[in-house]
Design a protein around this motif. Structure first.
Motif, PDB file in Angstrom:
ATOM      1  N   PRO A  13       0.815  -1.220   0.000  1.00  0.00           N
ATOM      2  CA  PRO A  13       0.000   0.000   0.000  1.00  0.00           C
ATOM      3  C   PRO A  13       0.845   1.265   0.000  1.00  0.00           C
ATOM      4  O   PRO A  13       1.793   1.397   0.761  1.00  0.00           O
ATOM      5  N   GLY A  14       0.503   2.176  -0.898  1.00  0.00           N
ATOM      6  CA  GLY A  14       1.167   3.471  -0.957  1.00  0.00           C
ATOM      7  C   GLY A  14       2.489   3.481  -1.695  1.00  0.00           C
ATOM      8  O   GLY A  14       3.084   4.534  -1.882  1.00  0.00           O
ATOM      9  N   PRO A  87      -6.044  -2.276   2.242  1.00  0.00           N
ATOM     10  CA  PRO A  87      -5.387  -0.962   2.222  1.00  0.00           C
ATOM     11  C   PRO A  87      -4.721  -0.625   0.887  1.00  0.00           C
ATOM     12  O   PRO A  87      -4.697   0.536   0.490  1.00  0.00           O
ATOM     13  N   THR A  91      -6.070   2.775  -0.835  1.00  0.00           N
ATOM     14  CA  THR A  91      -5.226   3.953  -1.047  1.00  0.00           C
ATOM     15  C   THR A  91      -5.159   4.311  -2.522  1.00  0.00           C
ATOM     16  O   THR A  91      -5.056   5.486  -2.872  1.00  0.00           O
ATOM     17  N   GLY A  95      -6.866   7.444  -2.060  1.00  0.00           N
ATOM     18  CA  GLY A  95      -5.734   8.174  -1.521  1.00  0.00           C
ATOM     19  C   GLY A  95      -4.855   8.852  -2.548  1.00  0.00           C
ATOM     20  O   GLY A  95      -4.112   9.767  -2.227  1.00  0.00           O
ATOM     21  N   LYS A  96      -4.932   8.414  -3.791  1.00  0.00           N
ATOM     22  CA  LYS A  96      -4.136   9.038  -4.847  1.00  0.00           C
ATOM     23  C   LYS A  96      -5.059   9.963  -5.630  1.00  0.00           C
ATOM     24  O   LYS A  96      -5.982   9.506  -6.285  1.00  0.00           O
ATOM     25  N   LEU A 146      -8.508   6.610   5.800  1.00  0.00           N
ATOM     26  CA  LEU A 146      -7.100   6.830   5.451  1.00  0.00           C
ATOM     27  C   LEU A 146      -6.238   7.012   6.700  1.00  0.00           C
ATOM     28  O   LEU A 146      -5.108   6.527   6.753  1.00  0.00           O
ATOM     29  N   VAL A 150      -2.987   4.845   7.477  1.00  0.00           N
ATOM     30  CA  VAL A 150      -1.671   5.466   7.684  1.00  0.00           C
ATOM     31  C   VAL A 150      -1.070   5.017   9.015  1.00  0.00           C
ATOM     32  O   VAL A 150       0.118   4.703   9.093  1.00  0.00           O
TER      33      VAL A 150
END
Length: 186
Positions: A13-14, A87, A91, A95-96, A146, A150
């Protein structure tokens, strides 16, 4: 290829996932990936769409209670649960961000949320416009989810508190579980 990309994204994730890694995991060469998806962005959009399909399938198992305010609560909880269980997808889905761009697949769950807030408005249970109510719920729900991703830690008390506060704000109730003031907003 889509499954390989989704698995790589979900497991990190991320983090950026290289096209080479996707091709290696899928056992194909780069031209094959470009043939099917056109670009890395095309591949990512396909993965995002898969994530939204999974999300809607999970939320669909909740069903409607017949009470739109209760449905907002249940939908909130299902949204957070999906994010915590997925997740990598979450994301990527929420999240993006790119200014002025929303993935087409994001429209499906947003429309479901708006239909619930419209139903609440028709019952006279909102003190704000139904589209504004949906926006309140969505942005608060995304933020709470989120944050937990995180921190890599579930926080059910925070989620319930923000959920009930958001519902109180859109219904005019003094708390998320109180009966709302009856003011019809269209």
């Amino acid at each position: 290829m889509l499954n390989a990309a989704a698995d790589l994204i979900a497991s990190a994730p991320g983090e950026e996932v290289s096209l080479r890694a996707v091709c290696d995991a899928a056992g194909v060469k780069m031209p094959t990936l470009y043939h099917f998806f056109g670009s890395k962005q095309g591949l990512i959009e396909a993965v995002v769409e898969r994530g939204f399909d999974m999300y809607l399938e999970a939320k669909g198992s909740v069903g409607s209670s017949g009470d739109p305010i209760q449905d907002l609560r249940a939908g909130w909880d299902a949204h957070v649960a999906f994010g915590l269980e997925n997740p990598g997808f979450y994301t990527l889905m929420y999240g993006k961000v790119q200014p002025g761009y929303s993935p087409p697949a994001q429209g499906r769950p947003s429309e479901i949320l708006r239909s619930i807030t419209r139903q609440a408005a028709e019952q006279g249970r909102l003190v704000v416009d139904p589209d504004q109510a949906a926006a309140h719920v969505l942005v608060a729900n995304i933020g709470v989810t989120l944050r937990q991703i995180v921190l890599d830690q579930a926080d059910p008390e925070l989620s319930a508190s923000v959920r009930d506060g958001t519902i109180a704000a859109i219904t005019g109730a003094s708390s998320g579980r109180s009966r709302p003031r009856r003011r019809r907003v269209r």
